[in-house]
Design a protein around this motif. Structure first.
Motif, PDB file in Angstrom:
ATOM      1  N   GLU A 125      74.305  90.098  24.441  1.00  0.00           N
ATOM      2  CA  GLU A 125      74.468  89.098  25.516  1.00  0.00           C
ATOM      3  C   GLU A 125      73.816  89.662  26.771  1.00  0.00           C
ATOM      4  N   ASP A 149      68.500  92.178  25.859  1.00  0.00           N
ATOM      5  CA  ASP A 149      67.868  90.989  25.283  1.00  0.00           C
ATOM      6  C   ASP A 149      68.131  90.939  23.765  1.00  0.00           C
ATOM      7  N   ASP A 170      70.959  82.049  18.555  1.00  0.00           N
ATOM      8  CA  ASP A 170      71.493  80.851  19.224  1.00  0.00           C
ATOM      9  C   ASP A 170      71.187  80.899  20.722  1.00  0.00           C
TER      10      ASP A 170
HETATM   11  N1  SAM Z   1      76.374  81.931  20.265  1.00  0.00           N
HETATM   12  C1  SAM Z   1      77.384  81.505  21.219  1.00  0.00           C
HETATM   13  C2  SAM Z   1      78.450  80.748  20.479  1.00  0.00           C
HETATM   14  O1  SAM Z   1      78.134  80.089  19.469  1.00  0.00           O
HETATM   15  O2  SAM Z   1      79.621  80.808  20.877  1.00  0.00           O
HETATM   16  C3  SAM Z   1      76.790  80.663  22.316  1.00  0.00           C
HETATM   17  C4  SAM Z   1      75.573  81.234  22.935  1.00  0.00           C
HETATM   18  S1  SAM Z   1      74.888  80.316  24.270  1.00  0.00           S
HETATM   19  C5  SAM Z   1      74.170  78.917  23.493  1.00  0.00           C
HETATM   20  C6  SAM Z   1      73.493  81.305  24.676  1.00  0.00           C
HETATM   21  C7  SAM Z   1      73.872  82.627  25.326  1.00  0.00           C
HETATM   22  O3  SAM Z   1      72.701  83.460  25.365  1.00  0.00           O
HETATM   23  C8  SAM Z   1      74.345  82.518  26.755  1.00  0.00           C
HETATM   24  O4  SAM Z   1      75.590  83.172  26.873  1.00  0.00           O
HETATM   25  C9  SAM Z   1      73.288  83.262  27.580  1.00  0.00           C
HETATM   26  O5  SAM Z   1      73.815  83.978  28.678  1.00  0.00           O
HETATM   27  C10 SAM Z   1      72.740  84.219  26.549  1.00  0.00           C
HETATM   28  N2  SAM Z   1      71.360  84.680  26.777  1.00  0.00           N
HETATM   29  C11 SAM Z   1      70.342  84.072  27.436  1.00  0.00           C
HETATM   30  N3  SAM Z   1      69.209  84.780  27.312  1.00  0.00           N
HETATM   31  C12 SAM Z   1      69.507  85.850  26.526  1.00  0.00           C
HETATM   32  C13 SAM Z   1      68.741  86.920  25.995  1.00  0.00           C
HETATM   33  N4  SAM Z   1      67.437  87.025  26.258  1.00  0.00           N
HETATM   34  N5  SAM Z   1      69.348  87.821  25.189  1.00  0.00           N
HETATM   35  C14 SAM Z   1      70.684  87.710  24.919  1.00  0.00           C
HETATM   36  N6  SAM Z   1      71.465  86.722  25.402  1.00  0.00           N
HETATM   37  C15 SAM Z   1      70.890  85.793  26.182  1.00  0.00           C
END
Ligand code: SAM
Length: 284
Positions: A125, A149, A170
């Protein structure tokens, strides 16, 4: 960019679609003893109080998970997957004696719920605030949460040290490059771990950018790509997300039948126009 916060959408129809697919895949993996590395590249907070101010703003769970909660007796009688999933949803609540739906669990919770001692789970995250929430929850000792990332973190984990690998990708798709980067990452994982099971969630939006992801994956020469799409209504009926898609690389045997059966009933709870389609994007 990192403006997206999943708490605004927790428990919506796309979460239910994604987490039922995730759970069905996990149940299939549990049929064998050999250990599994699970990776959640975009973890979010892990568990969401439905009374939280972000979730209360849009109340998307009222249209998503709530109808399943109310219909849980009838749904459980019809489908073993829904029965197990709804029992897990009860376990995710603070009180199990007379449960009411106060929380919606995110993908880290669903993955951790059926983790065995021989398995491991890496949660990525990048958002500092979201990662703080994730870190604040208690997780079994074979769960790691990592503030980097997710796609880069996944690449660095390969090859996995366990015989099996299961990945959920996701992203929030705030940048249009996300669609191509996800397809490139899938192709990379497939090269490094041919038998990996990968699930990719994508939104169905009027701009149709998910097509880029699907086409890039096909053009990379990947095979065994099955997709499942829920549409709440036709694309033209609103500006926002009209549906939810899941692309599976190496889906477990029988997943197509389970998903098609379960979602025939589930979409009926989401309105008269709601439909589900499951098909092979690229066959064997
Ligand atoms: N997978 C989670 C669930 O099903 O409960 C929901 C995830 S949400 C759609 C996307 C998440 O990715 C957000 O919390 C956001 O902060 C995080 N995020 C955004 N860019 C990211 C990156 N480059 N690497 C990791 N996390 C990231």
């Amino acid at each position: 960019m990192l403006a997206y916060q999943h708490a605004y959408h927790a428990g919506n129809f796309a979460d239910v679609h994604k987490h039922l697919a995730l759970y069905a895949t996990q149940l299939a993996l549990l049929r064998k003893e050999s250990s599994v590395t699970y990776v959640d590249t975009h973890a979010g907070r892990g568990r969401y109080p439905l009374t939280g101010k972000e979730t209360q703003k849009l109340k998307e769970y009222e249209q998503g998970v709530l109808p399943l909660w109310y219909a849980r007796q009838a749904l459980s009688n019809k489908h073993p997957l829904l029965e197990t999933w709804l029992m897990a949803l009860v376990r995710a609540q603070d009180s199990q004696a007379k449960p009411s739906l106060t929380h919606y669990p995110g993908s880290p919770w669903w993955l951790a719920d059926s983790l065995r001692k021989q398995d491991r789970l890496s949660l990525f995250e990048l958002h500092p605030g979201e990662h703080d929430h994730l870190e604040a929850q208690s997780w079994p000792s074979n769960v790691r949460h990592i503030h980097v990332d997710g796609l880069a973190g996944l690449r660095r984990l390969l090859p996995a040290t366990t015989p099996r690998l299961c990945v959920l990708i996701d992203p929030s798709y705030e940048r249009k490059e996300d669609y191509t980067e996800v397809a490139e990452t899938l192709a990379y994982v497939a090269r490094k771990a041919r038998h990996a099971q990968v699930m990719i969630w994508y939104p169905l939006l009027p701009a149709g950018r998910h097509q880029t992801l699907l086409e890039r994956a096909r053009d990379a020469g990947l095979r065994k790509l099955w997709r499942s799409e829920v549409r709440l209504h036709s694309p033209g009926a609103s500006h926002g997300m009209y549906g939810s898609g899941m692309l599976f690389f190496n889906p477990p045997w029988g997943l197509d039948e389970v998903m098609n059966n379960v979602f025939t009933d589930v979409v009926g709870l989401w309105g008269q126009e709601a439909t589900h389609r499951g098909d092979w994007w690229v066959g064997e």
